[in-house]
Structure formats: structure tokens, C-alpha cells
Design a protein around this motif. Structure first.
Motif, PDB file in Angstrom:
ATOM      1  N   MET A   1     -20.318  34.055   7.524  1.00 12.05           N
ATOM      2  CA  MET A   1     -20.596  32.960   6.897  1.00 12.05           C
ATOM      3  C   MET A   1     -21.816  32.347   6.943  1.00 12.05           C
ATOM      4  O   MET A   1     -22.516  32.364   8.129  1.00 12.05           O
ATOM      5  CB  MET A   1     -19.476  31.840   7.193  1.00 12.05           C
ATOM      6  CG  MET A   1     -19.698  30.689   6.303  1.00 12.05           C
ATOM      7  SD  MET A   1     -18.260  29.306   6.686  1.00 12.05           S
ATOM      8  CE  MET A   1     -16.903  29.956   7.810  1.00 12.05           C
ATOM      9  N   HIS A   2     -22.558  31.988   6.061  1.00 12.74           N
ATOM     10  CA  HIS A   2     -24.078  31.503   5.912  1.00 12.74           C
ATOM     11  C   HIS A   2     -24.020  30.008   6.083  1.00 12.74           C
ATOM     12  O   HIS A   2     -23.039  29.388   5.301  1.00 12.74           O
ATOM     13  CB  HIS A   2     -24.763  31.887   4.606  1.00 12.74           C
ATOM     14  CG  HIS A   2     -24.918  33.438   4.647  1.00 12.74           C
ATOM     15  ND1 HIS A   2     -25.752  34.090   5.574  1.00 12.74           N
ATOM     16  CD2 HIS A   2     -24.508  34.313   3.926  1.00 12.74           C
ATOM     17  CE1 HIS A   2     -25.850  35.441   5.259  1.00 12.74           C
ATOM     18  NE2 HIS A   2     -24.740  35.538   4.152  1.00 12.74           N
ATOM     19  N   ARG A   3     -24.749  29.574   6.628  1.00 16.96           N
ATOM     20  CA  ARG A   3     -24.816  27.742   6.735  1.00 16.96           C
ATOM     21  C   ARG A   3     -25.296  27.452   5.558  1.00 16.96           C
ATOM     22  O   ARG A   3     -25.875  27.987   4.928  1.00 16.96           O
ATOM     23  CB  ARG A   3     -25.837  27.601   7.782  1.00 16.96           C
ATOM     24  CG  ARG A   3     -25.430  27.873   9.276  1.00 16.96           C
ATOM     25  CD  ARG A   3     -25.443  27.316  10.331  1.00 16.96           C
ATOM     26  NE  ARG A   3     -26.184  26.127  10.313  1.00 16.96           N
ATOM     27  CZ  ARG A   3     -27.201  25.535  11.120  1.00 16.96           C
ATOM     28  NH1 ARG A   3     -27.774  26.077  11.913  1.00 16.96           N
ATOM     29  NH2 ARG A   3     -27.437  24.258  11.027  1.00 16.96           N
ATOM     30  N   THR A   4     -24.833  26.024   5.210  1.00 19.07           N
ATOM     31  CA  THR A   4     -25.236  25.415   3.943  1.00 19.07           C
ATOM     32  C   THR A   4     -26.649  24.859   3.914  1.00 19.07           C
ATOM     33  O   THR A   4     -27.019  24.361   5.035  1.00 19.07           O
ATOM     34  CB  THR A   4     -24.439  24.223   3.822  1.00 19.07           C
ATOM     35  OG1 THR A   4     -23.098  24.746   3.946  1.00 19.07           O
ATOM     36  CG2 THR A   4     -24.534  23.570   2.277  1.00 19.07           C
ATOM     37  N   ARG A   5     -27.351  25.146   2.905  1.00 26.29           N
ATOM     38  CA  ARG A   5     -28.679  24.742   2.642  1.00 26.29           C
ATOM     39  C   ARG A   5     -28.709  23.359   2.366  1.00 26.29           C
ATOM     40  O   ARG A   5     -27.971  23.035   1.427  1.00 26.29           O
ATOM     41  CB  ARG A   5     -29.461  25.792   1.869  1.00 26.29           C
ATOM     42  CG  ARG A   5     -29.481  27.190   2.290  1.00 26.29           C
ATOM     43  CD  ARG A   5     -30.498  27.955   1.538  1.00 26.29           C
ATOM     44  NE  ARG A   5     -30.328  29.321   1.604  1.00 26.29           N
ATOM     45  CZ  ARG A   5     -30.894  30.476   0.868  1.00 26.29           C
ATOM     46  NH1 ARG A   5     -31.564  30.137  -0.174  1.00 26.29           N
ATOM     47  NH2 ARG A   5     -30.921  31.481   1.427  1.00 26.29           N
ATOM     48  N   TRP A   6     -29.986  22.719   2.561  1.00 28.94           N
ATOM     49  CA  TRP A   6     -30.296  21.458   2.013  1.00 28.94           C
ATOM     50  C   TRP A   6     -30.231  21.138   0.543  1.00 28.94           C
ATOM     51  O   TRP A   6     -29.999  20.098   0.048  1.00 28.94           O
ATOM     52  CB  TRP A   6     -31.369  20.970   2.773  1.00 28.94           C
ATOM     53  CG  TRP A   6     -31.269  20.296   4.234  1.00 28.94           C
ATOM     54  CD1 TRP A   6     -31.292  21.227   5.472  1.00 28.94           C
ATOM     55  CD2 TRP A   6     -30.416  19.215   4.653  1.00 28.94           C
ATOM     56  NE1 TRP A   6     -31.007  20.483   6.380  1.00 28.94           N
ATOM     57  CE2 TRP A   6     -30.294  19.368   6.190  1.00 28.94           C
ATOM     58  CE3 TRP A   6     -29.859  18.073   3.983  1.00 28.94           C
ATOM     59  CZ2 TRP A   6     -29.612  18.330   6.899  1.00 28.94           C
ATOM     60  CZ3 TRP A   6     -29.344  17.138   4.746  1.00 28.94           C
ATOM     61  CH2 TRP A   6     -29.222  17.180   6.309  1.00 28.94           C
ATOM     62  N   THR A   7     -30.948  22.377  -0.003  1.00 32.64           N
ATOM     63  CA  THR A   7     -30.944  22.242  -1.348  1.00 32.64           C
ATOM     64  C   THR A   7     -29.686  22.561  -2.075  1.00 32.64           C
ATOM     65  O   THR A   7     -29.530  21.744  -3.148  1.00 32.64           O
ATOM     66  CB  THR A   7     -31.772  23.328  -1.817  1.00 32.64           C
ATOM     67  OG1 THR A   7     -31.440  24.754  -1.349  1.00 32.64           O
ATOM     68  CG2 THR A   7     -33.211  23.167  -1.525  1.00 32.64           C
ATOM     69  N   THR A   8     -28.705  23.208  -1.616  1.00 31.13           N
ATOM     70  CA  THR A   8     -27.468  23.214  -2.113  1.00 31.13           C
ATOM     71  C   THR A   8     -26.722  21.741  -1.820  1.00 31.13           C
ATOM     72  O   THR A   8     -26.141  21.288  -2.950  1.00 31.13           O
ATOM     73  CB  THR A   8     -26.596  24.409  -1.526  1.00 31.13           C
ATOM     74  OG1 THR A   8     -27.260  25.477  -1.214  1.00 31.13           O
ATOM     75  CG2 THR A   8     -25.253  24.407  -1.906  1.00 31.13           C
ATOM     76  N   LEU A  10     -28.216  18.887  -1.825  1.00 26.54           N
ATOM     77  CA  LEU A  10     -28.943  18.171  -2.841  1.00 26.54           C
ATOM     78  C   LEU A  10     -28.392  18.333  -4.132  1.00 26.54           C
ATOM     79  O   LEU A  10     -28.241  17.214  -5.021  1.00 26.54           O
ATOM     80  CB  LEU A  10     -30.334  18.134  -2.584  1.00 26.54           C
ATOM     81  CG  LEU A  10     -31.241  17.354  -3.325  1.00 26.54           C
ATOM     82  CD1 LEU A  10     -31.043  15.903  -2.768  1.00 26.54           C
ATOM     83  CD2 LEU A  10     -32.754  17.428  -3.493  1.00 26.54           C
ATOM     84  N   ALA A  11     -28.280  19.562  -4.562  1.00 26.28           N
ATOM     85  CA  ALA A  11     -27.869  20.011  -5.868  1.00 26.28           C
ATOM     86  C   ALA A  11     -26.277  19.252  -6.038  1.00 26.28           C
ATOM     87  O   ALA A  11     -25.915  18.896  -7.203  1.00 26.28           O
ATOM     88  CB  ALA A  11     -27.976  21.386  -6.097  1.00 26.28           C
ATOM     89  N   CYS A  12     -25.595  19.436  -5.064  1.00 23.84           N
ATOM     90  CA  CYS A  12     -24.183  19.028  -5.154  1.00 23.84           C
ATOM     91  C   CYS A  12     -23.959  17.540  -5.188  1.00 23.84           C
ATOM     92  O   CYS A  12     -23.022  16.917  -5.797  1.00 23.84           O
ATOM     93  CB  CYS A  12     -23.388  19.522  -3.944  1.00 23.84           C
ATOM     94  SG  CYS A  12     -22.882  21.087  -3.960  1.00 23.84           S
ATOM     95  N   PHE A  13     -25.152  16.906  -4.933  1.00 23.02           N
ATOM     96  CA  PHE A  13     -25.293  15.446  -5.145  1.00 23.02           C
ATOM     97  C   PHE A  13     -25.793  14.917  -6.491  1.00 23.02           C
ATOM     98  O   PHE A  13     -25.217  14.131  -7.124  1.00 23.02           O
ATOM     99  CB  PHE A  13     -25.806  14.911  -3.788  1.00 23.02           C
ATOM    100  CG  PHE A  13     -26.094  13.338  -3.991  1.00 23.02           C
ATOM    101  CD1 PHE A  13     -24.967  12.471  -3.610  1.00 23.02           C
ATOM    102  CD2 PHE A  13     -27.188  12.653  -4.283  1.00 23.02           C
ATOM    103  CE1 PHE A  13     -25.047  11.159  -3.829  1.00 23.02           C
ATOM    104  CE2 PHE A  13     -27.316  11.175  -4.383  1.00 23.02           C
ATOM    105  CZ  PHE A  13     -26.377  10.569  -3.945  1.00 23.02           C
TER     106      PHE A  13
END
Length: 162
Positions: A1-8, A10-13
Motif C-alpha cells: 500500500m502506498h502512502r497518500t500524497r498531498w496532491t491527492t 488537495l484534489a479530493c478537497f
């Protein structure tokens, strides 16, 4: 499992924020009202945050080889819940942010003031939920250097002399 990126995150927000704001603005202009929000969303976000945090603390104790109540299966479920929290919280928070923007830009009315306070409280709770999700996800990360099942580990007999 990869850690969640900040860009992801931010996009989800940002995407739900824009969609919710446009939908609330159009509803206000054409129908004259905006769906109201209750503070129950904040209460649910805080409860989920506490559950993920309790599981994360247990996983952290397990990684430090201290006694804990959690099992490896529970640790995997906690890691999945943390990653889900890191993605769902900004998405739900984006909807609250869109409602908050619509309430702040609308003409002053008691209903808009109530919507702004409720949306702000729910947005703050979702920010807490997302932060805890990212923190617990960090705690649940496993270093590949600690893996005992590495096929290149000493003693397997498959090594080729140099």
C-alpha cells in the motif's frame, strides 16, 4: 500500500468544493434556498477520527514490540481505515467548504448564518479527520528493510558468489 500524497488530498478537497459551491449557488439563485446542514456531520467525523487514532496508537505500540491488544489483521484494517480517512475526509470536507463559501457569499440572512457556522464546524472536524488519517497512515507504514522474508536475505542458499 502506498502512502497518500498531498496532491491527492488537495484534489479530493478542491473538486468537491467547486462542485458543491456551484450547486449551492445555483440552487440559491433559482430556488431561493440552500439545503441546510446539521452539526451531526462534525460529530461523526470526530468519532471516526477517534477510532482511527486509537487503532493507530495500538499499531504504533505493535511496531515498537510493546504489548498491545491489536492483531496483525487489525493493524492491516487500521492502515486501510487510515488511508480511507485520508481520502474521504477531504472529499466530505470539500462539500462542507463549498456550502461555507456559498453561505458567506450569499446575502445576510439567519439561515445563511446558521449554514456558515454549521459548515465551518463540519469542515474543521473533517480537517481533523484527514490529519489523523494521514498521521496514522504514517505510523502504519512498514519499512522494507525490516522484512525478514526478503528473498535476498542471508541463509537462503540462493546466493551466487561474486
Amino acid at each position: 500500500m502506498h502512502r497518500t500524497r498531498w496532491t491527492t488530498v488537495l484534489a479530493c478537497f478542491v473538486a468537491p468544493t467547486a462542485l458543491a459551491w456551484v450547486a449551492a449557488d445555483l440552487t440559491l439563485r433559482h430556488r431561493g434556498w440552500v439545503p441546510s446542514l446539521t452539526p451531526w456531520g462534525a460529530a461523526v467525523a470526530v468519532l471516526v477520527s477517534v477510532g482511527v487514532l486509537v487503532g493507530g496508537l495500538a499499531v504504533r505500540r505493535m511496531k515498537d514490540r510493546q504489548p498491545t491488544w491489536i492483531t496483525p489483521t487489525g493493524a492491516a484494517a487500521t492502515a486501510a481505515a487510515a488511508q480511507a480517512s485520508a481520502l474521504v475526509a477531504p472529499t466530505v470536507g470539500g462539500i462542507y467548504a463549498g456550502s461555507l463559501i456559498a453561505a458567506l457569499l450569499a446575502p445576510t440572512a439567519p439561515a445563511m448564518t446558521s449554514l456558515a457556522w454549521s459548515s465551518g464546524a463540519c469542515l474543521a472536524a473533517c480537517a481533523l479527520w484527514c490529519g489523523i488519517g494521514l498521521l496514522v497512515e504514517h505510523w502504519c507504514a512498514i519499512d522494507l528493510d525490516d522484512d525478514d522474508d526478503d528473498p535476498g536475505a542471508a541463509g537462503t542458499g540462493d546466493e551466487v558468489p561474486a
